[in-house]
Motif scaffolding. Structure first.
Motif, PDB file in Angstrom:
ATOM      1  N   ALA A   5       0.859  -1.185   0.000  1.00 52.19           N
ATOM      2  CA  ALA A   5       0.000   0.000   0.000  1.00 52.19           C
ATOM      3  C   ALA A   5       0.893   1.232   0.000  1.00 52.19           C
ATOM      4  O   ALA A   5       1.980   1.232   0.593  1.00 52.19           O
ATOM      5  CB  ALA A   5      -0.918   0.014   1.218  1.00 52.19           C
ATOM      6  N   ILE A   6       0.458   2.252  -0.697  1.00 53.25           N
ATOM      7  CA  ILE A   6       1.169   3.531  -0.711  1.00 53.25           C
ATOM      8  C   ILE A   6       0.203   4.579  -0.169  1.00 53.25           C
ATOM      9  O   ILE A   6      -0.885   4.786  -0.734  1.00 53.25           O
ATOM     10  CB  ILE A   6       1.630   3.900  -2.134  1.00 53.25           C
ATOM     11  CG1 ILE A   6       2.611   2.835  -2.648  1.00 53.25           C
ATOM     12  CG2 ILE A   6       2.267   5.293  -2.152  1.00 53.25           C
ATOM     13  CD1 ILE A   6       2.949   2.960  -4.125  1.00 53.25           C
ATOM     14  N   VAL A   7       0.576   5.170   0.950  1.00 54.32           N
ATOM     15  CA  VAL A   7      -0.261   6.204   1.564  1.00 54.32           C
ATOM     16  C   VAL A   7       0.400   7.555   1.309  1.00 54.32           C
ATOM     17  O   VAL A   7       1.497   7.826   1.792  1.00 54.32           O
ATOM     18  CB  VAL A   7      -0.442   5.967   3.077  1.00 54.32           C
ATOM     19  CG1 VAL A   7      -1.222   7.115   3.708  1.00 54.32           C
ATOM     20  CG2 VAL A   7      -1.169   4.640   3.330  1.00 54.32           C
ATOM     21  N   THR A  37      -2.397  -0.774  -3.252  1.00 51.56           N
ATOM     22  CA  THR A  37      -3.498   0.022  -2.709  1.00 51.56           C
ATOM     23  C   THR A  37      -2.961   1.439  -2.502  1.00 51.56           C
ATOM     24  O   THR A  37      -1.990   1.623  -1.770  1.00 51.56           O
ATOM     25  CB  THR A  37      -3.958  -0.555  -1.355  1.00 51.56           C
ATOM     26  OG1 THR A  37      -4.391  -1.906  -1.562  1.00 51.56           O
ATOM     27  CG2 THR A  37      -5.080   0.267  -0.749  1.00 51.56           C
ATOM     28  N   VAL A  38      -3.551   2.415  -3.148  1.00 54.49           N
ATOM     29  CA  VAL A  38      -3.081   3.802  -3.033  1.00 54.49           C
ATOM     30  C   VAL A  38      -4.142   4.620  -2.302  1.00 54.49           C
ATOM     31  O   VAL A  38      -5.308   4.627  -2.705  1.00 54.49           O
ATOM     32  CB  VAL A  38      -2.796   4.410  -4.427  1.00 54.49           C
ATOM     33  CG1 VAL A  38      -2.352   5.868  -4.293  1.00 54.49           C
ATOM     34  CG2 VAL A  38      -1.737   3.585  -5.163  1.00 54.49           C
ATOM     35  N   ILE A  39      -3.731   5.257  -1.214  1.00 49.44           N
ATOM     36  CA  ILE A  39      -4.678   6.030  -0.398  1.00 49.44           C
ATOM     37  C   ILE A  39      -4.088   7.417  -0.130  1.00 49.44           C
ATOM     38  O   ILE A  39      -2.908   7.540   0.213  1.00 49.44           O
ATOM     39  CB  ILE A  39      -4.957   5.333   0.955  1.00 49.44           C
ATOM     40  CG1 ILE A  39      -5.442   3.893   0.736  1.00 49.44           C
ATOM     41  CG2 ILE A  39      -5.993   6.119   1.773  1.00 49.44           C
ATOM     42  CD1 ILE A  39      -5.624   3.100   2.035  1.00 49.44           C
ATOM     43  N   VAL A  67       4.570   5.193   3.415  1.00 50.75           N
ATOM     44  CA  VAL A  67       3.926   6.481   3.674  1.00 50.75           C
ATOM     45  C   VAL A  67       4.809   7.573   3.069  1.00 50.75           C
ATOM     46  O   VAL A  67       5.993   7.693   3.422  1.00 50.75           O
ATOM     47  CB  VAL A  67       3.747   6.727   5.191  1.00 50.75           C
ATOM     48  CG1 VAL A  67       3.152   8.105   5.446  1.00 50.75           C
ATOM     49  CG2 VAL A  67       2.863   5.630   5.808  1.00 50.75           C
ATOM     50  N   VAL A  68       4.242   8.338   2.145  1.00 51.68           N
ATOM     51  CA  VAL A  68       5.022   9.369   1.449  1.00 51.68           C
ATOM     52  C   VAL A  68       4.439  10.741   1.757  1.00 51.68           C
ATOM     53  O   VAL A  68       3.316  11.050   1.348  1.00 51.68           O
ATOM     54  CB  VAL A  68       5.000   9.156  -0.076  1.00 51.68           C
ATOM     55  CG1 VAL A  68       5.897  10.175  -0.766  1.00 51.68           C
ATOM     56  CG2 VAL A  68       5.417   7.732  -0.441  1.00 51.68           C
ATOM     57  N   PRO A  69       5.174  11.585   2.475  1.00 50.12           N
ATOM     58  CA  PRO A  69       4.663  12.928   2.780  1.00 50.12           C
ATOM     59  C   PRO A  69       4.695  13.826   1.542  1.00 50.12           C
ATOM     60  O   PRO A  69       5.755  14.042   0.949  1.00 50.12           O
ATOM     61  CB  PRO A  69       5.633  13.451   3.850  1.00 50.12           C
ATOM     62  CG  PRO A  69       6.347  12.222   4.372  1.00 50.12           C
ATOM     63  CD  PRO A  69       6.431  11.302   3.188  1.00 50.12           C
ATOM     64  N   LEU A  70       3.524  14.327   1.167  1.00 49.26           N
ATOM     65  CA  LEU A  70       3.448  15.301   0.063  1.00 49.26           C
ATOM     66  C   LEU A  70       3.696  16.688   0.648  1.00 49.26           C
ATOM     67  O   LEU A  70       2.823  17.546   0.676  1.00 49.26           O
ATOM     68  CB  LEU A  70       2.081  15.232  -0.621  1.00 49.26           C
ATOM     69  CG  LEU A  70       1.706  13.915  -1.304  1.00 49.26           C
ATOM     70  CD1 LEU A  70       0.371  14.056  -2.027  1.00 49.26           C
ATOM     71  CD2 LEU A  70       2.784  13.486  -2.287  1.00 49.26           C
ATOM     72  N   PHE A  71       4.908  16.868   1.127  1.00 54.29           N
ATOM     73  CA  PHE A  71       5.323  18.132   1.737  1.00 54.29           C
ATOM     74  C   PHE A  71       6.587  18.591   1.022  1.00 54.29           C
ATOM     75  O   PHE A  71       7.368  17.772   0.525  1.00 54.29           O
ATOM     76  CB  PHE A  71       5.647  17.931   3.226  1.00 54.29           C
ATOM     77  CG  PHE A  71       4.435  17.813   4.118  1.00 54.29           C
ATOM     78  CD1 PHE A  71       3.629  16.680   4.069  1.00 54.29           C
ATOM     79  CD2 PHE A  71       4.103  18.815   5.005  1.00 54.29           C
ATOM     80  CE1 PHE A  71       2.514  16.560   4.890  1.00 54.29           C
ATOM     81  CE2 PHE A  71       2.991  18.705   5.841  1.00 54.29           C
ATOM     82  CZ  PHE A  71       2.202  17.578   5.782  1.00 54.29           C
ATOM     83  N   LEU A  72       6.792  19.904   1.014  1.00 58.05           N
ATOM     84  CA  LEU A  72       7.993  20.450   0.383  1.00 58.05           C
ATOM     85  C   LEU A  72       9.243  20.053   1.168  1.00 58.05           C
ATOM     86  O   LEU A  72      10.315  19.852   0.597  1.00 58.05           O
ATOM     87  CB  LEU A  72       7.879  21.977   0.321  1.00 58.05           C
ATOM     88  CG  LEU A  72       9.009  22.728  -0.368  1.00 58.05           C
ATOM     89  CD1 LEU A  72       9.114  22.334  -1.838  1.00 58.05           C
ATOM     90  CD2 LEU A  72       8.828  24.236  -0.253  1.00 58.05           C
ATOM     91  N   ALA A  73       9.109  19.956   2.473  1.00 64.18           N
ATOM     92  CA  ALA A  73      10.292  19.734   3.309  1.00 64.18           C
ATOM     93  C   ALA A  73       9.887  19.146   4.648  1.00 64.18           C
ATOM     94  O   ALA A  73       8.707  19.096   4.998  1.00 64.18           O
ATOM     95  CB  ALA A  73      11.019  21.061   3.527  1.00 64.18           C
TER      96      ALA A  73
ATOM     97  N   ALA B 115       4.733  11.763  -8.386  1.00 61.60           N
ATOM     98  CA  ALA B 115       4.118  10.433  -8.488  1.00 61.60           C
ATOM     99  C   ALA B 115       5.193   9.359  -8.624  1.00 61.60           C
ATOM    100  O   ALA B 115       5.104   8.302  -7.983  1.00 61.60           O
ATOM    101  CB  ALA B 115       3.151  10.387  -9.672  1.00 61.60           C
ATOM    102  N   ALA B 116       6.202   9.612  -9.439  1.00 54.85           N
ATOM    103  CA  ALA B 116       7.270   8.621  -9.636  1.00 54.85           C
ATOM    104  C   ALA B 116       7.994   8.366  -8.316  1.00 54.85           C
ATOM    105  O   ALA B 116       8.265   7.215  -7.951  1.00 54.85           O
ATOM    106  CB  ALA B 116       8.247   9.111 -10.702  1.00 54.85           C
ATOM    107  N   TYR B 117       8.292   9.429  -7.586  1.00 56.91           N
ATOM    108  CA  TYR B 117       8.956   9.257  -6.288  1.00 56.91           C
ATOM    109  C   TYR B 117       8.048   8.510  -5.311  1.00 56.91           C
ATOM    110  O   TYR B 117       8.492   7.589  -4.604  1.00 56.91           O
ATOM    111  CB  TYR B 117       9.337  10.621  -5.710  1.00 56.91           C
ATOM    112  CG  TYR B 117       9.804  10.522  -4.280  1.00 56.91           C
ATOM    113  CD1 TYR B 117      11.035   9.947  -3.972  1.00 56.91           C
ATOM    114  CD2 TYR B 117       9.005  10.973  -3.228  1.00 56.91           C
ATOM    115  CE1 TYR B 117      11.450   9.832  -2.653  1.00 56.91           C
ATOM    116  CE2 TYR B 117       9.414  10.860  -1.924  1.00 56.91           C
ATOM    117  CZ  TYR B 117      10.639  10.293  -1.638  1.00 56.91           C
ATOM    118  OH  TYR B 117      11.049  10.161  -0.336  1.00 56.91           O
ATOM    119  N   SER B 118       6.775   8.900  -5.265  1.00 53.40           N
ATOM    120  CA  SER B 118       5.832   8.273  -4.338  1.00 53.40           C
ATOM    121  C   SER B 118       5.665   6.788  -4.631  1.00 53.40           C
ATOM    122  O   SER B 118       5.549   5.968  -3.719  1.00 53.40           O
ATOM    123  CB  SER B 118       4.466   8.961  -4.424  1.00 53.40           C
ATOM    124  OG  SER B 118       4.577  10.330  -4.104  1.00 53.40           O
ATOM    125  N   ALA B 119       5.659   6.454  -5.925  1.00 54.09           N
ATOM    126  CA  ALA B 119       5.472   5.056  -6.331  1.00 54.09           C
ATOM    127  C   ALA B 119       6.736   4.246  -6.085  1.00 54.09           C
ATOM    128  O   ALA B 119       6.698   3.017  -6.129  1.00 54.09           O
ATOM    129  CB  ALA B 119       5.075   4.994  -7.802  1.00 54.09           C
TER     130      ALA B 119
END
Lengths: 121, 121
Positions: A5-7, A37-39, A67-73, B115-119
């Motif tokens: 899963a990728i959150v 599973t992508v959430i 878990v991937v933070p969609l944050f700049l930093a 997206a590429a990094y997250s995946a």
């Protein structure tokens, strides 16, 4: 077999439109990783929370959660708040390997893409 | 001749390390556009402010200023706060063409890179 899963974990905002780019990212991640599973989860203002998202991933049978933070930093949220949340979900789901990636803004490819856009090239 | 400035506009945070990815982006933009004046500005917690950065660009002789929000999306800050700031600097510097770009997170290339990094691909 490992079920992944990728959150994607974004800040969230009061304005519903704020989430649109994050939803585009989630859709693109799902295309890149059709078996995963992508959430999309949020720190505040929007739902699901990170804990709810990891619960849903574990409930769907995921044994490996990225878990991937969609944050700049890495700011205060990622340094202080998120480790506490991660500890909570790891304790609750010892059967899952739960990995916290660096913020997207730390990735060289993302830095390059942001620079190219900013430069207008 | 048109002298261009690129002002990268980030949120800012209390933690000085938060600005490191933004500084990497600024350095890369400067490499891509060696003739442009590249300035990193912040909404809060860090300096210079957006207004100070545009002032500095105008003072350096820039006649064309591209303001690029280093934000994931257009939230309340970009919809409400930034137009007011832009109006103020445009009124003060009618000799400058000051353009506000969409947030970096709205750019297709940036979405693809995130997206590429997250995946993890």
């Amino acid at each position: 077999m490992t079920q992944q899963a990728i959150v994607l974990f974004a800040h969230g905002a009061r304005d519903p439109e704020w989430a649109l780019p994050a939803r585009r990212i989630a859709a693109e991640v799902q295309q890149l990783r059709p078996a995963a599973t992508v959430i999309l989860a949020f720190l505040e203002f929007m739902e699901p929370t990170l804990v709810d998202a990891v619960e849903a991933a574990a409930a769907s049978g995921a044994t490996d959660v990225r878990v991937v933070p969609l944050f700049l930093a890495q700011g205060g949220h990622l340094k202080r708040d998120v480790p506490v949340l991660m500890e909570a979900v790891r304790t609750k789901h010892p059967e899952c390997h739960i990995e916290l990636a660096l913020a997207v803004g730390e990735d060289e490819g993302v830095v390059r893409a942001m620079a190219a856009y900013s430069a207008g090239v």
